[in-house]
Design a protein around this motif. Sequence first.
Motif, PDB file in Angstrom:
ATOM      1  N   ARG A  80      10.213  19.790  -2.943  1.00 54.16           N
ATOM      2  CA  ARG A  80      11.189  18.849  -2.296  1.00 54.16           C
ATOM      3  C   ARG A  80      12.401  18.904  -2.909  1.00 54.16           C
ATOM      4  NH1 ARG A  80      11.275  12.420  -1.768  1.00 54.16           N
ATOM      5  NH2 ARG A  80      11.918  12.266   0.552  1.00 54.16           N
ATOM      6  N   LEU A  81      13.552  19.174  -2.126  1.00 59.73           N
ATOM      7  CA  LEU A  81      14.886  19.404  -2.921  1.00 59.73           C
ATOM      8  C   LEU A  81      15.568  18.031  -2.482  1.00 59.73           C
ATOM      9  CD1 LEU A  81      16.218  22.848  -2.017  1.00 59.73           C
ATOM     10  CD2 LEU A  81      14.648  22.199  -3.741  1.00 59.73           C
ATOM     11  N   SER A  82      16.418  17.493  -3.296  1.00 65.98           N
ATOM     12  CA  SER A  82      17.400  16.236  -3.354  1.00 65.98           C
ATOM     13  C   SER A  82      18.668  16.876  -3.351  1.00 65.98           C
ATOM     14  CB  SER A  82      17.074  15.297  -4.131  1.00 65.98           C
ATOM     15  OG  SER A  82      15.622  14.996  -4.111  1.00 65.98           O
ATOM     16  N   CYS A  83      19.654  16.113  -2.783  1.00 64.17           N
ATOM     17  CA  CYS A  83      20.994  16.300  -2.975  1.00 64.17           C
ATOM     18  C   CYS A  83      21.559  14.997  -2.899  1.00 64.17           C
ATOM     19  CB  CYS A  83      21.821  17.269  -1.443  1.00 64.17           C
ATOM     20  SG  CYS A  83      23.392  17.133  -1.455  1.00 64.17           S
ATOM     21  N   VAL A  84      22.201  14.542  -3.924  1.00 64.85           N
ATOM     22  CA  VAL A  84      22.691  13.316  -3.943  1.00 64.85           C
ATOM     23  C   VAL A  84      24.450  13.304  -3.777  1.00 64.85           C
ATOM     24  CG1 VAL A  84      23.133  11.271  -5.580  1.00 64.85           C
ATOM     25  CG2 VAL A  84      21.039  12.421  -5.303  1.00 64.85           C
ATOM     26  N   ALA A  85      24.828  12.584  -2.954  1.00 69.25           N
ATOM     27  CA  ALA A  85      26.470  12.563  -2.845  1.00 69.25           C
ATOM     28  C   ALA A  85      27.091  11.409  -3.658  1.00 69.25           C
ATOM     29  CB  ALA A  85      26.713  12.573  -1.285  1.00 69.25           C
ATOM     30  N   SER A  86      28.101  11.626  -4.053  1.00 73.57           N
ATOM     31  CA  SER A  86      28.807  10.670  -4.596  1.00 73.57           C
ATOM     32  C   SER A  86      29.432   9.385  -4.076  1.00 73.57           C
ATOM     33  CB  SER A  86      29.942  11.305  -5.705  1.00 73.57           C
ATOM     34  OG  SER A  86      30.864  11.940  -4.842  1.00 73.57           O
ATOM     35  N   SER A  87      29.257   9.857  -2.704  1.00 75.38           N
ATOM     36  CA  SER A  87      29.858   8.616  -1.518  1.00 75.38           C
ATOM     37  C   SER A  87      29.156   8.610  -0.244  1.00 75.38           C
ATOM     38  CB  SER A  87      31.329   8.834  -1.402  1.00 75.38           C
ATOM     39  OG  SER A  87      31.795  10.013  -0.620  1.00 75.38           O
ATOM     40  N   ASN A  88      29.237   7.792   0.260  1.00 83.22           N
ATOM     41  CA  ASN A  88      28.138   7.563   1.627  1.00 83.22           C
ATOM     42  C   ASN A  88      28.656   8.485   2.496  1.00 83.22           C
ATOM     43  OD1 ASN A  88      26.250   6.863   3.313  1.00 83.22           O
ATOM     44  ND2 ASN A  88      26.803   4.686   3.324  1.00 83.22           N
ATOM     45  N   ILE A  89      28.103   9.833   2.673  1.00 83.47           N
ATOM     46  CA  ILE A  89      28.510  10.720   3.693  1.00 83.47           C
ATOM     47  C   ILE A  89      27.565  11.389   4.340  1.00 83.47           C
ATOM     48  CG2 ILE A  89      30.591  11.364   2.230  1.00 83.47           C
ATOM     49  CD1 ILE A  89      29.120  14.103   1.593  1.00 83.47           C
ATOM     50  N   VAL A  90      26.407  11.157   4.177  1.00 85.46           N
ATOM     51  CA  VAL A  90      25.255  11.856   4.686  1.00 85.46           C
ATOM     52  C   VAL A  90      25.145  11.258   6.259  1.00 85.46           C
ATOM     53  CG1 VAL A  90      24.007  12.394   2.762  1.00 85.46           C
ATOM     54  CG2 VAL A  90      23.348  10.245   4.048  1.00 85.46           C
ATOM     55  N   ASN A  91      25.366  10.205   6.458  1.00 87.87           N
ATOM     56  CA  ASN A  91      25.250  10.068   8.133  1.00 87.87           C
ATOM     57  C   ASN A  91      26.824  10.374   8.838  1.00 87.87           C
ATOM     58  OD1 ASN A  91      23.045   8.738   8.042  1.00 87.87           O
ATOM     59  ND2 ASN A  91      23.690   6.749   8.100  1.00 87.87           N
ATOM     60  N   ASP A  92      27.789  10.749   8.287  1.00 89.96           N
ATOM     61  CA  ASP A  92      29.005  10.837   8.907  1.00 89.96           C
ATOM     62  C   ASP A  92      29.209  12.148   9.202  1.00 89.96           C
ATOM     63  OD1 ASP A  92      30.729   8.301   6.730  1.00 89.96           O
ATOM     64  OD2 ASP A  92      29.479   8.217   8.548  1.00 89.96           O
ATOM     65  N   TYR A  93      28.297  13.404   8.584  1.00 97.01           N
ATOM     66  CA  TYR A  93      28.638  14.767   8.939  1.00 97.01           C
ATOM     67  C   TYR A  93      27.369  15.403   9.300  1.00 97.01           C
ATOM     68  CZ  TYR A  93      33.173  14.154   6.473  1.00 97.01           C
ATOM     69  OH  TYR A  93      34.602  13.562   5.921  1.00 97.01           O
ATOM     70  N   THR A  94      27.382  16.533   9.883  1.00 99.88           N
ATOM     71  CA  THR A  94      26.315  17.292   9.862  1.00 99.88           C
ATOM     72  C   THR A  94      26.128  17.858   8.437  1.00 99.88           C
ATOM     73  OG1 THR A  94      26.654  17.668  12.229  1.00 99.88           O
ATOM     74  CG2 THR A  94      25.335  19.493  11.017  1.00 99.88           C
ATOM     75  N   MET A  95      24.968  17.370   7.813  1.00101.88           N
ATOM     76  CA  MET A  95      24.678  17.530   6.620  1.00101.88           C
ATOM     77  C   MET A  95      23.695  18.978   6.492  1.00101.88           C
ATOM     78  SD  MET A  95      26.705  16.060   4.660  1.00101.88           S
ATOM     79  CE  MET A  95      26.019  16.519   3.008  1.00101.88           C
ATOM     80  N   THR A  96      23.918  19.731   5.782  1.00 96.10           N
ATOM     81  CA  THR A  96      23.272  21.054   5.824  1.00 96.10           C
ATOM     82  C   THR A  96      22.669  21.658   4.432  1.00 96.10           C
ATOM     83  OG1 THR A  96      24.734  21.894   7.619  1.00 96.10           O
ATOM     84  CG2 THR A  96      23.805  23.539   6.562  1.00 96.10           C
ATOM     85  N   TRP A  97      21.629  22.296   4.421  1.00 92.00           N
ATOM     86  CA  TRP A  97      21.049  23.106   3.344  1.00 92.00           C
ATOM     87  C   TRP A  97      21.498  24.406   3.555  1.00 92.00           C
ATOM     88  CZ3 TRP A  97      19.438  21.323  -1.203  1.00 92.00           C
ATOM     89  CH2 TRP A  97      19.157  19.797  -1.281  1.00 92.00           C
ATOM     90  N   TYR A  98      21.842  24.931   2.525  1.00 89.92           N
ATOM     91  CA  TYR A  98      22.204  26.629   2.435  1.00 89.92           C
ATOM     92  C   TYR A  98      21.475  27.163   1.647  1.00 89.92           C
ATOM     93  CZ  TYR A  98      26.660  24.920   4.795  1.00 89.92           C
ATOM     94  OH  TYR A  98      27.485  24.591   5.757  1.00 89.92           O
ATOM     95  N   GLN A  99      21.123  28.296   1.702  1.00 84.24           N
ATOM     96  CA  GLN A  99      20.372  29.310   0.893  1.00 84.24           C
ATOM     97  C   GLN A  99      21.220  30.467   0.210  1.00 84.24           C
ATOM     98  OE1 GLN A  99      17.182  31.697   2.523  1.00 84.24           O
ATOM     99  NE2 GLN A  99      16.227  32.297   0.611  1.00 84.24           N
ATOM    100  N   GLN A 100      21.319  30.671  -0.675  1.00 88.33           N
ATOM    101  CA  GLN A 100      21.952  32.008  -1.083  1.00 88.33           C
ATOM    102  C   GLN A 100      21.006  32.799  -1.880  1.00 88.33           C
ATOM    103  OE1 GLN A 100      25.567  31.566  -3.670  1.00 88.33           O
ATOM    104  NE2 GLN A 100      25.975  33.887  -2.971  1.00 88.33           N
TER     105      GLN A 100
END
Length: 114
Positions: free
Chosen positions: A19-39
């Motif tokens: 289970r991966l987590s991504c913590v943002a420094s401000s409240n953006i996760v509802n304001d954008y289409t948030m995406t997980w990328y694989q390299q």
Amino acid sequence: QVQLVESGGGFVQTGGSLRLSCVASSNIVNDYTMTWYQQAPGKQREPVAWITRNGVTDYQDSVKGRFTVSRDSTENTLYLQMLSLKREDTGVYYCNSIASSFPWGQGTQVTVSS
């Protein structure tokens, strides 16, 4: 400036889960289409899972039925539940908006081995 910090990666055997987590420094996760990328090794960074502002999720065909993206706006956090991992899931995973609006974090390494 928004900062993104990914965590939760590791070394697992095929069929395992993470289970991966991504913590943002401000409240953006509802304001954008948030995406997980694989390299993947030797390849370009590619989107694998995303969640829209309305909460609609979608996935690359290669991960459908195995990965689940979700978010917790109270924690400014995006998640990626990864099940039935395959060797081809190996790579560094990053989060960002679908338009890569923010500086990239350091990513989290996922290594799947048989």
